[in-house]
Design a protein around this motif. Structure first.
Motif, PDB file in Angstrom:
ATOM      1  N   VAL A 180       0.843  -1.199   0.000  1.00 17.62           N
ATOM      2  CA  VAL A 180       0.000   0.000   0.000  1.00 17.62           C
ATOM      3  C   VAL A 180       0.877   1.247   0.000  1.00 17.62           C
ATOM      4  O   VAL A 180       0.601   2.223  -0.722  1.00 17.62           O
ATOM      5  CB  VAL A 180      -0.956   0.003   1.208  1.00 17.62           C
ATOM      6  N   ARG A 181       1.952   1.229   0.767  1.00 19.27           N
ATOM      7  CA  ARG A 181       2.854   2.383   0.790  1.00 19.27           C
ATOM      8  C   ARG A 181       3.526   2.567  -0.577  1.00 19.27           C
ATOM      9  O   ARG A 181       3.671   3.696  -1.049  1.00 19.27           O
ATOM     10  CB  ARG A 181       3.909   2.201   1.881  1.00 19.27           C
ATOM     11  N   MET A 182       3.922   1.456  -1.194  1.00 23.05           N
ATOM     12  CA  MET A 182       4.507   1.554  -2.540  1.00 23.05           C
ATOM     13  C   MET A 182       3.526   2.198  -3.503  1.00 23.05           C
ATOM     14  O   MET A 182       3.890   3.073  -4.301  1.00 23.05           O
ATOM     15  CB  MET A 182       4.872   0.157  -3.055  1.00 23.05           C
ATOM     16  N   ALA A 183       2.265   1.761  -3.429  1.00 25.18           N
ATOM     17  CA  ALA A 183       1.261   2.225  -4.387  1.00 25.18           C
ATOM     18  C   ALA A 183       0.833   3.661  -4.136  1.00 25.18           C
ATOM     19  O   ALA A 183       0.544   4.401  -5.081  1.00 25.18           O
ATOM     20  CB  ALA A 183       0.053   1.294  -4.342  1.00 25.18           C
ATOM     21  N   THR A 184       0.747   4.058  -2.876  1.00 28.19           N
ATOM     22  CA  THR A 184       0.202   5.385  -2.554  1.00 28.19           C
ATOM     23  C   THR A 184       1.266   6.447  -2.329  1.00 28.19           C
ATOM     24  O   THR A 184       1.034   7.623  -2.604  1.00 28.19           O
ATOM     25  CB  THR A 184      -0.695   5.307  -1.311  1.00 28.19           C
ATOM     26  N   GLU A 185       2.446   6.039  -1.837  1.00 34.34           N
ATOM     27  CA  GLU A 185       3.500   7.009  -1.542  1.00 34.34           C
ATOM     28  C   GLU A 185       4.724   6.850  -2.439  1.00 34.34           C
ATOM     29  O   GLU A 185       5.570   7.747  -2.499  1.00 34.34           O
ATOM     30  CB  GLU A 185       3.939   6.870  -0.076  1.00 34.34           C
ATOM     31  N   GLY A 186       4.842   5.709  -3.115  1.00 34.53           N
ATOM     32  CA  GLY A 186       5.997   5.472  -3.985  1.00 34.53           C
ATOM     33  C   GLY A 186       7.282   5.226  -3.239  1.00 34.53           C
ATOM     34  O   GLY A 186       8.363   5.522  -3.751  1.00 34.53           O
ATOM     35  N   THR A 187       7.185   4.665  -2.024  1.00 33.19           N
ATOM     36  CA  THR A 187       8.390   4.381  -1.245  1.00 33.19           C
ATOM     37  C   THR A 187       8.288   3.014  -0.584  1.00 33.19           C
ATOM     38  O   THR A 187       7.189   2.469  -0.396  1.00 33.19           O
ATOM     39  CB  THR A 187       8.633   5.428  -0.144  1.00 33.19           C
ATOM     40  N   VAL A 188       9.445   2.464  -0.211  1.00 34.35           N
ATOM     41  CA  VAL A 188       9.524   1.236   0.577  1.00 34.35           C
ATOM     42  C   VAL A 188      10.686   1.418   1.551  1.00 34.35           C
ATOM     43  O   VAL A 188      11.663   2.105   1.238  1.00 34.35           O
ATOM     44  CB  VAL A 188       9.729   0.001  -0.321  1.00 34.35           C
ATOM     45  N   THR A 189      10.572   0.825   2.721  1.00 36.28           N
ATOM     46  CA  THR A 189      11.634   0.930   3.708  1.00 36.28           C
ATOM     47  C   THR A 189      12.683  -0.143   3.460  1.00 36.28           C
ATOM     48  O   THR A 189      12.363  -1.336   3.423  1.00 36.28           O
ATOM     49  CB  THR A 189      11.077   0.779   5.138  1.00 36.28           C
ATOM     50  N   ALA A 190      13.944   0.283   3.256  1.00 33.18           N
ATOM     51  CA  ALA A 190      15.041  -0.651   3.025  1.00 33.18           C
ATOM     52  C   ALA A 190      15.463  -1.307   4.339  1.00 33.18           C
ATOM     53  O   ALA A 190      15.021  -0.915   5.426  1.00 33.18           O
ATOM     54  CB  ALA A 190      16.227   0.079   2.399  1.00 33.18           C
ATOM     55  N   VAL A 191      16.341  -2.303   4.251  1.00 35.80           N
ATOM     56  CA  VAL A 191      16.761  -3.046   5.438  1.00 35.80           C
ATOM     57  C   VAL A 191      17.513  -2.177   6.440  1.00 35.80           C
ATOM     58  O   VAL A 191      17.583  -2.518   7.624  1.00 35.80           O
ATOM     59  CB  VAL A 191      17.626  -4.260   5.040  1.00 35.80           C
ATOM     60  N   ASP A 192      18.073  -1.061   5.994  1.00 38.28           N
ATOM     61  CA  ASP A 192      18.776  -0.171   6.930  1.00 38.28           C
ATOM     62  C   ASP A 192      17.863   0.908   7.499  1.00 38.28           C
ATOM     63  O   ASP A 192      18.309   1.799   8.218  1.00 38.28           O
ATOM     64  CB  ASP A 192      19.985   0.471   6.250  1.00 38.28           C
TER      65      ASP A 192
END
Length: 234
Positions: A180-192
């Protein structure tokens, strides 16, 4: 083997193995038939010739040979799809080949050449900002950029290698929230912990991830609840 029949009731596109890393003629034809019944688009899931390693080991294949092998795989699935009453709509490289052509120029060019040779109208699924995206455009193909629901990301936007702990995300709620965050905000949290920009027209859930059907169902329901239209890419 995942529960393909169940997951086909949730997704809009299905990457069908062409026999080099998994699958066989009977399985591929049956999967294409199930996809056709569900109104799901069929994609050729091409790979290195690596049944023993499930296509997840890099092979230093001669580019000319790789082009021929990808042409062969697409052609085989085209015939089986036609026999099942549907057609191959796109191409999606699998596993180690997918990851190699993120940066391996010769192999990326070979894969793009193969798709163009078979049908320049076939889109190819790619990780954004990669060599294969460049080579696909140079070959006159349409690259469809995708994100991954069940794979962890590195800060540079590439995927965490499967050899590392935490490379695969299996919690349905976490996966759904990520998508949902990818679709609505265009971001994803990386492992760091950093936020990585994500461009995506398609979201992938691996059929062999533990609990894949639950993951895909959670993603679909979360996207629907967020008002995100889910449909096959064109």
């Amino acid at each position: 083997m995942g529960d393909d029949a169940a997951i086909l009731r949730v997704v809009t596109s299905a990457n069908v193995a062409c026999g080099f890393h998994a699958g066989d003629p009977r399985t591929a034809r049956r999967t294409c038939a199930l996809a056709a019944e569900a109104g799901v688009a069929v994609g050729a899931h091409v790979a290195y010739r690596d049944l023993a390693g499930f296509g997840r080991r890099f092979l230093d294949v001669d580019p000319g040979e790789l082009t021929d092998e990808v042409v062969y795989q697409i052609g085989a699935l085209q015939a089986l799809a036609a026999a099942a009453g549907t057609a191959v709509r796109y191409v999606k490289p699998h596993g180690a080949l997918y990851n190699a052509i993120v940066h391996h120029r010769a192999q990326a060019r070979a894969v793009a050449a193969a798709v163009r040779t078979v049908d320049p109208g076939l889109p190819i699924l790619v990780l954004p900002g990669t060599v294969i995206e460049e080579e696909a455009r140079a070959a006159g193909l349409r690259p469809v950029v995708e994100a991954f629901a069940d794979r962890a990301y590195l800060p540079d936007g590439t995927l965490v290698p499967r050899s590392r702990p935490g490379a695969v995300v299996t919690d349905p709620q976490e996966v759904a929230d990520r998508v949902v965050r990818m679709a609505t905000e265009g971001t994803v949290t990386a492992v760091d912990g950093t936020a990585v920009r994500v461009r995506a027209e398609s979201v992938c859930v691996h059929g062999d991830t533990p609990g894949a059907v639950a993951l895909a169902t959670a993603v679909r329901e979360a996207l629907d609840a967020a008002g995100v239209l889910v449909a096959g890419f064109r």
